[in-house]
Design an enzyme around this catalytic site. Structure first.
Site, PDB file in Angstrom:
ATOM      1  N   ARG A  52       0.802  -1.214   0.000  1.00 41.57           N
ATOM      2  CA  ARG A  52       0.000   0.000   0.000  1.00 41.57           C
ATOM      3  C   ARG A  52       0.841   1.273   0.000  1.00 41.57           C
ATOM      4  O   ARG A  52       0.583   2.181  -0.791  1.00 41.57           O
ATOM      5  CB  ARG A  52      -0.943  -0.003   1.217  1.00 41.57           C
ATOM      6  CG  ARG A  52      -2.205  -0.817   1.019  1.00 41.57           C
ATOM      7  CD  ARG A  52      -2.687  -1.414   2.313  1.00 41.57           C
ATOM      8  NE  ARG A  52      -1.706  -2.360   2.820  1.00 41.57           N
ATOM      9  CZ  ARG A  52      -1.631  -3.641   2.405  1.00 41.57           C
ATOM     10  NH1 ARG A  52      -2.497  -4.096   1.540  1.00 41.57           N
ATOM     11  NH2 ARG A  52      -0.700  -4.454   2.864  1.00 41.57           N
ATOM     12  N   THR A  53       1.831   1.356   0.876  1.00 41.62           N
ATOM     13  CA  THR A  53       2.606   2.592   0.966  1.00 41.62           C
ATOM     14  C   THR A  53       3.353   2.854  -0.335  1.00 41.62           C
ATOM     15  O   THR A  53       3.304   3.961  -0.886  1.00 41.62           O
ATOM     16  CB  THR A  53       3.594   2.531   2.142  1.00 41.62           C
ATOM     17  OG1 THR A  53       2.862   2.327   3.352  1.00 41.62           O
ATOM     18  CG2 THR A  53       4.389   3.820   2.253  1.00 41.62           C
ATOM     19  N   LYS A  81      25.955  -4.919  -1.257  1.00 38.87           N
ATOM     20  CA  LYS A  81      27.413  -4.895  -1.352  1.00 38.87           C
ATOM     21  C   LYS A  81      28.057  -4.256  -0.118  1.00 38.87           C
ATOM     22  O   LYS A  81      29.277  -4.162  -0.039  1.00 38.87           O
ATOM     23  CB  LYS A  81      27.844  -4.120  -2.593  1.00 38.87           C
ATOM     24  CG  LYS A  81      27.298  -4.669  -3.895  1.00 38.87           C
ATOM     25  CD  LYS A  81      27.701  -3.764  -5.059  1.00 38.87           C
ATOM     26  CE  LYS A  81      27.127  -4.248  -6.380  1.00 38.87           C
ATOM     27  NZ  LYS A  81      27.460  -3.344  -7.507  1.00 38.87           N
ATOM     28  N   ARG A 102      11.329   3.630   2.702  1.00 40.36           N
ATOM     29  CA  ARG A 102      10.989   2.767   3.838  1.00 40.36           C
ATOM     30  C   ARG A 102      12.239   1.986   4.197  1.00 40.36           C
ATOM     31  O   ARG A 102      12.953   1.503   3.327  1.00 40.36           O
ATOM     32  CB  ARG A 102       9.848   1.811   3.517  1.00 40.36           C
ATOM     33  CG  ARG A 102       9.667   0.736   4.593  1.00 40.36           C
ATOM     34  CD  ARG A 102       8.435  -0.106   4.393  1.00 40.36           C
ATOM     35  NE  ARG A 102       7.242   0.652   4.726  1.00 40.36           N
ATOM     36  CZ  ARG A 102       6.022   0.129   4.771  1.00 40.36           C
ATOM     37  NH1 ARG A 102       5.833  -1.152   4.482  1.00 40.36           N
ATOM     38  NH2 ARG A 102       4.994   0.867   5.103  1.00 40.36           N
ATOM     39  N   HIS A 130       5.586   6.157  11.193  1.00 45.48           N
ATOM     40  CA  HIS A 130       4.979   6.015   9.867  1.00 45.48           C
ATOM     41  C   HIS A 130       4.069   7.228   9.653  1.00 45.48           C
ATOM     42  O   HIS A 130       2.843   7.114   9.649  1.00 45.48           O
ATOM     43  CB  HIS A 130       4.189   4.706   9.785  1.00 45.48           C
ATOM     44  CG  HIS A 130       3.931   4.229   8.387  1.00 45.48           C
ATOM     45  ND1 HIS A 130       4.061   5.051   7.282  1.00 45.48           N
ATOM     46  CD2 HIS A 130       3.527   3.024   7.907  1.00 45.48           C
ATOM     47  CE1 HIS A 130       3.762   4.361   6.189  1.00 45.48           C
ATOM     48  NE2 HIS A 130       3.436   3.129   6.552  1.00 45.48           N
TER      49      HIS A 130
END
Length: 305
Positions: A52-53, A81, A102, A130
């Site tokens: 959703r985000t 890496k 995120r 959030h």
């Protein structure tokens, strides 16, 4: 507002400005909207899984006429890496006009904002914050009740690891006559630091008994038990079915009760609730688009992209 890192950075006035702009984005003609981020490039960096985000942010960017670069799997980035987050952000900031991110580490968004030359929007950092979810939650509450004050709101489920409820609890302290009920198993109670922050600003109670407090609630905000954040899988097994909402729950509820959930759900809400007038969690998810459009619009004006 030059970045969107934490809901703590927003005053009540800031929040209401975003919600007002979100309402305007919902009715703005598509052709007009598509010029807002014309010729702008937004990086979408998701070091942790999201549906959703990520997709609502990318939809918002494209609705505003912008282009998206980035990744949905940190395994395809130079993080694999050994590149540091700071170096990744400094590099990507040279390719774009803003960054949506995120990350699985708490505080990562704040660090990204410190080193980035372009605005950073936090799409969730570990079990911490959030903020864009909180803003769409508040927008959903406002649309459902016509106000964000004078409500009794139950936060249910994983209150320890659930970043959505951490941010929402803090944001609700900015509004008048809000009462909060924290409903969770003992091992998943709201963190002490959140309770300390809000204790002098809003009334709240803690309980493990949903049935006792349900008749008093205007809104029940459910969350899933977040298996991925448990250090010990056996501890998850003990609480995974602590609360399961089904039609029987409604027998003790007020007729106007609304049920929200940040999604994804696992088994904490039975699909039989989906068709009832109480369930607004899919509308809640849809509201992510106009709210994130509003944030991008307002950031553009502040930073003069």
């Amino acid at each position: 507002m030059t970045d969107v890192v934490s809901i703590k950075d927003f005053s009540k006035r800031d929040i209401l400005a975003v919600l007002k702009q979100a309402g305007e984005m919902e009715v703005m003609p598509r052709a007009q909207k598509a010029k807002i981020l014309e010729n702008k490039v937004i990086a979408s960096l998701f070091f942790e899984p999201s549906t959703r985000t990520r997709l609502s942010f990318e939809t918002a960017i494209q609705n505003l006429g912008g282009r998206v670069i980035g990744f949905a799997d940190a395994g395809v980035s130079s993080t694999k890496k050994g590149e540091s987050l700071s170096d990744s952000i400094r590099t990507v900031a040279g390719y774009c006009d803003a960054i949506v991110m995120r990350h699985y580490i708490e505080g990562a968004a704040r660090r990204a904002a410190e080193v980035s030359r372009v605005p950073v929007l936090n799409g969730g950092d570990g079990a911490n914050q959030h903020p864009t979810q909180t803003l769409l939650d508040l927008y959903t509450i406002q649309k459902a009740f016509g106000r964000i004050y004078g409500l009794t709101i139950g936060l249910l489920g994983d209150l320890k690891y659930g970043r959505t409820v951490h941010s929402l609890a803090v944001a609700l302290t900015k509004f008048d006559n809000i009462k909060l009920v924290f409903i969770s198993p003992e091992m998943l109670k709201m963190p002490h630091h959140v309770k300390t922050e809000i204790k002098d600003k809003v009334f709240f109670k803690e309980t493990a008994n949903l049935e006792r407090y349900l008749p008093k609630l205007d809104l029940l905000y459910a969350t899933r038990i977040q298996k991925e954040r448990f250090p010990d899988p056996t501890e998850y097994e003990k609480v995974k079915d602590a609360f399961v909402l089904d039609l029987s729950v409604l027998e003790g509820a007020q007729k106007h009760l609304k049920i929200m959930h940040p999604l994804p759900r696992v088994n904490e809400i039975n699909p039989e609730l989906d068709a009832t007038e109480h369930a607004i969690y899919f509308e809640q998810a849809r509201n992510g688009v106009p709210v994130r459009e509003a944030l991008l619009y307002l950031l553009r004006d502040v930073r003069k992209w």
